[in-house]
Motif scaffolding. Structure first.
Motif, PDB file in Angstrom:
ATOM      1  N   ARG A   1       0.904  -1.188  -0.046  1.00  0.00           N
ATOM      2  CA  ARG A   1       0.059  -0.099  -0.078  1.00  0.00           C
ATOM      3  C   ARG A   1       0.935   1.444  -0.075  1.00  0.00           C
ATOM      4  NH1 ARG A   1      -0.391   4.196   2.446  1.00  0.00           N
ATOM      5  NH2 ARG A   1       1.161   3.163   3.626  1.00  0.00           N
ATOM      6  N   HIS A   2       0.619   2.400  -0.782  1.00  0.00           N
ATOM      7  CA  HIS A   2       1.211   3.352  -0.799  1.00  0.00           C
ATOM      8  C   HIS A   2       0.551   4.382  -1.379  1.00  0.00           C
ATOM      9  CE1 HIS A   2       1.689   1.341  -4.865  1.00  0.00           C
ATOM     10  NE2 HIS A   2       1.609   2.825  -5.341  1.00  0.00           N
ATOM     11  N   SER A   3       1.178   5.782  -1.092  1.00  0.00           N
ATOM     12  CA  SER A   3       0.630   7.188  -1.648  1.00  0.00           C
ATOM     13  C   SER A   3       1.006   7.151  -2.925  1.00  0.00           C
ATOM     14  CB  SER A   3       1.203   8.288  -0.793  1.00  0.00           C
ATOM     15  OG  SER A   3       0.870   8.203   0.546  1.00  0.00           O
TER      16      SER A   3
ATOM     17  N   ARG B   1       0.720   9.878  -5.845  1.00  0.00           N
ATOM     18  CA  ARG B   1       0.772  11.154  -5.835  1.00  0.00           C
ATOM     19  C   ARG B   1       0.821  11.714  -7.387  1.00  0.00           C
ATOM     20  NH1 ARG B   1       4.182  10.614  -1.247  1.00  0.00           N
ATOM     21  NH2 ARG B   1       2.906  11.195   0.653  1.00  0.00           N
TER      22      ARG B   1
ATOM     23  N   ILE C   1       9.532  12.607   4.614  1.00  0.00           N
ATOM     24  CA  ILE C   1       9.537  12.556   3.110  1.00  0.00           C
ATOM     25  C   ILE C   1      10.529  13.375   2.271  1.00  0.00           C
ATOM     26  CG2 ILE C   1       7.028  11.959   3.274  1.00  0.00           C
ATOM     27  CD1 ILE C   1       6.468  15.147   2.722  1.00  0.00           C
TER      28      ILE C   1
ATOM     29  N   MET D   1      -9.794   5.243   7.047  1.00  0.00           N
ATOM     30  CA  MET D   1      -8.893   5.436   5.933  1.00  0.00           C
ATOM     31  C   MET D   1      -7.895   4.150   5.643  1.00  0.00           C
ATOM     32  SD  MET D   1      -5.370   8.005   6.036  1.00  0.00           S
ATOM     33  CE  MET D   1      -6.322   9.684   6.201  1.00  0.00           C
TER      34      MET D   1
ATOM     35  N   HIS E   1      -5.120   8.250  -2.892  1.00  0.00           N
ATOM     36  CA  HIS E   1      -4.170   9.440  -2.311  1.00  0.00           C
ATOM     37  C   HIS E   1      -4.735  10.010  -1.331  1.00  0.00           C
ATOM     38  CE1 HIS E   1      -2.387  13.655  -3.369  1.00  0.00           C
ATOM     39  NE2 HIS E   1      -1.605  13.106  -2.646  1.00  0.00           N
ATOM     40  N   ILE E   2      -4.185  10.465  -0.310  1.00  0.00           N
ATOM     41  CA  ILE E   2      -4.986  11.489   0.743  1.00  0.00           C
ATOM     42  C   ILE E   2      -4.810  12.830   0.309  1.00  0.00           C
ATOM     43  CG2 ILE E   2      -5.225  11.736   3.026  1.00  0.00           C
ATOM     44  CD1 ILE E   2      -5.722   8.891   2.408  1.00  0.00           C
ATOM     45  N   MET E   3      -5.969  13.575   0.524  1.00  0.00           N
ATOM     46  CA  MET E   3      -5.629  14.770   0.157  1.00  0.00           C
ATOM     47  C   MET E   3      -6.106  15.818   1.404  1.00  0.00           C
ATOM     48  SD  MET E   3      -7.401  14.719  -3.782  1.00  0.00           S
ATOM     49  CE  MET E   3      -9.039  14.187  -3.396  1.00  0.00           C
ATOM     50  N   SER E   4      -5.315  15.843   2.243  1.00  0.00           N
ATOM     51  CA  SER E   4      -5.691  16.749   3.590  1.00  0.00           C
ATOM     52  C   SER E   4      -6.067  17.988   3.316  1.00  0.00           C
ATOM     53  CB  SER E   4      -4.389  16.751   4.342  1.00  0.00           C
ATOM     54  OG  SER E   4      -3.964  15.418   4.722  1.00  0.00           O
ATOM     55  N   ALA E   5      -5.833  18.552   2.295  1.00  0.00           N
ATOM     56  CA  ALA E   5      -5.993  19.948   1.815  1.00  0.00           C
ATOM     57  C   ALA E   5      -7.621  20.359   1.931  1.00  0.00           C
ATOM     58  CB  ALA E   5      -5.496  20.580   0.635  1.00  0.00           C
TER      59      ALA E   5
HETATM   60  C1  LIG Z   1      -3.841  11.241   8.008  1.00  0.00           C
HETATM   61  C2  LIG Z   1      -3.020  11.203   6.748  1.00  0.00           C
HETATM   62  C3  LIG Z   1      -2.864  12.401   6.038  1.00  0.00           C
HETATM   63  C4  LIG Z   1      -2.101  12.535   4.809  1.00  0.00           C
HETATM   64  N1  LIG Z   1      -2.175  13.783   3.897  1.00  0.00           N
HETATM   65  C5  LIG Z   1      -1.290  13.668   2.940  1.00  0.00           C
HETATM   66  C6  LIG Z   1      -1.731  14.627   2.211  1.00  0.00           C
HETATM   67  O1  LIG Z   1      -2.280  15.860   2.096  1.00  0.00           O
HETATM   68  N2  LIG Z   1      -1.043  14.786   0.880  1.00  0.00           N
HETATM   69  C7  LIG Z   1      -0.132  13.688   0.197  1.00  0.00           C
HETATM   70  O2  LIG Z   1       0.463  13.613  -0.394  1.00  0.00           O
HETATM   71  N3  LIG Z   1      -0.040  12.612   1.290  1.00  0.00           N
HETATM   72  C8  LIG Z   1      -0.693  12.477   2.456  1.00  0.00           C
HETATM   73  N4  LIG Z   1      -0.499  11.488   3.418  1.00  0.00           N
HETATM   74  C9  LIG Z   1       0.290  10.412   3.010  1.00  0.00           C
HETATM   75  C10 LIG Z   1       1.634  10.268   3.749  1.00  0.00           C
HETATM   76  O3  LIG Z   1       2.255  11.324   3.500  1.00  0.00           O
HETATM   77  C11 LIG Z   1       2.062   8.823   3.644  1.00  0.00           C
HETATM   78  O4  LIG Z   1       1.084   7.929   4.061  1.00  0.00           O
HETATM   79  C12 LIG Z   1       3.347   8.749   4.274  1.00  0.00           C
HETATM   80  O5  LIG Z   1       4.511   9.441   3.634  1.00  0.00           O
HETATM   81  C13 LIG Z   1       3.901   7.135   3.985  1.00  0.00           C
HETATM   82  O6  LIG Z   1       3.947   6.968   2.549  1.00  0.00           O
HETATM   83  P1  LIG Z   1       3.328   5.702   1.864  1.00  0.00           P
HETATM   84  O7  LIG Z   1       1.728   5.934   1.981  1.00  0.00           O
HETATM   85  O8  LIG Z   1       3.698   5.732   0.511  1.00  0.00           O
HETATM   86  O9  LIG Z   1       3.349   4.473   2.573  1.00  0.00           O
HETATM   87  C14 LIG Z   1      -1.234  11.408   4.609  1.00  0.00           C
HETATM   88  C15 LIG Z   1      -1.338  10.308   5.341  1.00  0.00           C
HETATM   89  C16 LIG Z   1      -2.057  10.257   6.443  1.00  0.00           C
HETATM   90  C17 LIG Z   1      -2.338   9.002   7.341  1.00  0.00           C
END
Ligand SMILES: Cc1cc2nc3c(=O)[nH]c(=O)nc-3n(C[C@H](O)[C@H](O)[C@H](O)COP(=O)(O)O)c2cc1C
Length: 255
Positions: free
Chosen positions: A11-13, A15, A95, A160, A175-179
């Motif tokens: 599992r990974h982000s 972007r 990161i 999540m 992809h998580i978008m906290s914005a």
């Molecule tokens: C609560 C939470 C908020 C996050 N918000 C963002 C975000 O706004 N933008 C983003 O690019 N990644 C976001 N991430 C992803 C993290 O940066 C990412 O999970 C972390 O760097 C580890 O990388 P991986 O997901 O590839 O294992 C978020 C993750 C979590 C758990």
């Protein structure tokens, strides 16, 4: 390695740009929502609602919302940056800085970066995503006796992760978008989507298929560096070895 551990490690982000011509099929999206349904939550409050956004026009309207990165984000983001892959591999947390503008990566230029901030549209974050799940919760409620509803927020984190792992299993990127939970953006999103004011945005994620999977170094601390044996500060070296499936060298370091 057991299948669940493999999914957790893979599992990974994602972007990068998502393919706008490949929406997430409804049956797969529903499997992700089924995972959401079975999320563990404090007191089984199931303290979330999910808005499924897959209408092109709505996504375009949301993409036009403009916002400015906060000063706090630029300053605190800097603390988490490594300036090279080598540094990141050594630190094992945080990161890579190369995804941010040069001035955001230079301690002496942060003030300048903050002064020069301009607004940018959310489409730069959505990047082709055709399915967005917006997770909202009722800010008037809290998990019983949970100061600041910490337990409620932990529950949203479980939600999540449940969805993310099942998406991974289905070959769908997330992809998580906290914005989306920023104060100003929330106001506009609530208007566009008709969300009542007492509901708060927890987080948004986009689901889909990246046009090209970007290679990113992924790091994690070793188990010994975050575990303590019976007492804080006592290294867990003398503890029995963790089960082989939990050892980290198999972590895919690039995706
Ligand atoms: C609560 C939470 C908020 C996050 N918000 C963002 C975000 O706004 N933008 C983003 O690019 N990644 C976001 N991430 C992803 C993290 O940066 C990412 O999970 C972390 O760097 C580890 O990388 P991986 O997901 O590839 O294992 C978020 C993750 C979590 C758990």
């Amino acid at each position: 390695m057991n299948e669940m551990t493999k999914i957790i490690q893979e599992r990974h982000s994602s972007r990068g740009q998502f393919d706008p011509t490949r929406p997430v099929p409804k049956d797969k999206r529903n499997v992700i929502l089924e995972a959401a349904r079975w999320t563990p939550t404090a007191h089984n409050m199931q303290n979330y609602e999910i808005i499924i956004i897959d209408d092109k026009e709505v996504i375009e309207t949301i993409g036009n919302i403009k916002s400015m990165t906060s000063e706090a984000f630029i300053r605190e983001n800097f603390e988490q940056l490594s300036m090279s892959e080598e540094e990141l591999r050594k630190k094992k947390t945080g990161i890579l800085g190369n995804q941010f503008p040069p001035k955001w990566r230079d301690a002496s230029k942060l003030d300048e970066a903050i002064k020069e901030r301009t607004t940018s549209p959310l489409s730069g974050t959505i990047r082709g995503g055709q399915t967005i799940l917006l997770v909202i919760y009722d800010k008037r409620k809290r998990a019983p006796a949970s100061e600041g509803d910490v337990l409620g927020f932990i529950s949203l984190g479980c939600l999540m992760e449940n969805m993310w792992l099942v998406a991974q299993e289905l070959g769908i990127s997330m992809h998580i978008m906290s914005a989306f939970s920023g104060e100003e953006i929330q106001k506009e999103l609530k208007n566009i989507l008709g969300i009542p004011d007492y509901m708060e945005i927890g987080f948004a994620c986009k689901l889909g298929y990246p046009i090209a999977e970007t290679k990113t170094v992924r790091v994690r601390r070793e188990i010994e560096s975050f575990t303590h044996h019976n007492k804080y500060g006592i290294n867990a070296d003398d503890s029995p070895a963790p089960p082989a499936r939990l050892l980290s060298p198999k972590l895919p370091s690039c995706v």
